[in-house]
Design a protein around this motif. Structure first.
Motif, PDB file in Angstrom:
ATOM      1  N   UNK A  59       0.835  -1.204   0.000  1.00 24.29           N
ATOM      2  CA  UNK A  59       0.000   0.000   0.000  1.00 24.29           C
ATOM      3  C   UNK A  59       0.870   1.254   0.000  1.00 24.29           C
ATOM      4  N   UNK A  60       1.991   1.189   0.709  1.00 21.65           N
ATOM      5  CA  UNK A  60       2.888   2.347   0.765  1.00 21.65           C
ATOM      6  C   UNK A  60       3.480   2.649  -0.601  1.00 21.65           C
ATOM      7  N   UNK A  61       3.833   1.624  -1.341  1.00 21.17           N
ATOM      8  CA  UNK A  61       4.395   1.820  -2.691  1.00 21.17           C
ATOM      9  C   UNK A  61       3.368   2.472  -3.611  1.00 21.17           C
ATOM     10  N   UNK A  62       2.147   1.991  -3.551  1.00 19.01           N
ATOM     11  CA  UNK A  62       1.093   2.540  -4.403  1.00 19.01           C
ATOM     12  C   UNK A  62       0.773   3.971  -3.993  1.00 19.01           C
ATOM     13  N   UNK A  64       2.807   6.082  -2.629  1.00 25.39           N
ATOM     14  CA  UNK A  64       3.940   6.910  -3.085  1.00 25.39           C
ATOM     15  C   UNK A  64       3.811   7.217  -4.575  1.00 25.39           C
ATOM     16  N   UNK A  65       3.484   6.202  -5.376  1.00 28.18           N
ATOM     17  CA  UNK A  65       3.323   6.411  -6.816  1.00 28.18           C
ATOM     18  C   UNK A  65       2.211   7.419  -7.092  1.00 28.18           C
ATOM     19  N   UNK A  66       1.102   7.298  -6.376  1.00 26.57           N
ATOM     20  CA  UNK A  66      -0.004   8.235  -6.566  1.00 26.57           C
ATOM     21  C   UNK A  66       0.377   9.656  -6.174  1.00 26.57           C
ATOM     22  N   UNK A  67       1.185   9.790  -5.110  1.00 25.40           N
ATOM     23  CA  UNK A  67       1.660  11.120  -4.709  1.00 25.40           C
ATOM     24  C   UNK A  67       2.534  11.741  -5.788  1.00 25.40           C
ATOM     25  N   UNK A  68       3.408  10.944  -6.372  1.00 29.90           N
ATOM     26  CA  UNK A  68       4.279  11.448  -7.436  1.00 29.90           C
ATOM     27  C   UNK A  68       3.453  11.831  -8.659  1.00 29.90           C
ATOM     28  N   UNK A  69       2.506  10.990  -9.054  1.00 32.19           N
ATOM     29  CA  UNK A  69       1.638  11.325 -10.187  1.00 32.19           C
ATOM     30  C   UNK A  69       0.900  12.634  -9.936  1.00 32.19           C
ATOM     31  N   UNK A  70       0.381  12.803  -8.718  1.00 33.94           N
ATOM     32  CA  UNK A  70      -0.354  14.015  -8.402  1.00 33.94           C
ATOM     33  C   UNK A  70       0.561  15.242  -8.458  1.00 33.94           C
ATOM     34  N   UNK A  71       1.742  15.125  -7.863  1.00 30.88           N
ATOM     35  CA  UNK A  71       2.670  16.259  -7.853  1.00 30.88           C
ATOM     36  C   UNK A  71       3.079  16.668  -9.270  1.00 30.88           C
ATOM     37  N   UNK A  72       3.417  15.711 -10.084  1.00 27.67           N
ATOM     38  CA  UNK A  72       3.821  15.997 -11.463  1.00 27.67           C
ATOM     39  C   UNK A  72       2.632  16.518 -12.262  1.00 27.67           C
ATOM     40  N   UNK A  73       1.467  15.923 -12.068  1.00 21.99           N
ATOM     41  CA  UNK A  73       0.258  16.384 -12.783  1.00 21.99           C
ATOM     42  C   UNK A  73      -0.092  17.820 -12.460  1.00 21.99           C
TER      43      UNK A  73
END
Length: 80
Positions: A59-62, A64-73
């Motif tokens: 869950x932590x990996x997912x 983290x990925x969602x946080x990065x997608x949101x930040x870049x988006x």
């Protein structure tokens, strides 16, 4: 098509005409990308990013990925 990739990869791995094999694989990759991946067929406001997840992802990996997608988006104005 698969034979070209296999033989090209083997040629690069063993050093047999490695530059020519790398050139052939590069040209094949460019041609395949332009011909078979119709990324230009989608309107910019309808483009999506497809991701894959496995049972081994935590869950932590997912998260983290969602946080990065949101930040870049947000940075590029893709997310309001």
């Amino acid at each position: 098509v698969g034979l070209l990739e296999l033989l090209g990869g083997i040629a690069i791995a063993i050093g047999f005409h490695a530059r020519w094999a790398a050139l052939a694989l590069g040209l094949f990759t460019v041609a395949a990308s332009l011909l078979f991946h119709k990324f230009w067929a989608v309107a910019p406001d309808q483009a999506m990013l497809r991701t894959s997840y496995m049972a081994t992802h935590t869950d932590e990996m997912i998260d983290r990925a969602l946080e990065v997608f949101e930040r870049v988006g947000r940075r590029f104005g893709l997310i309001g």
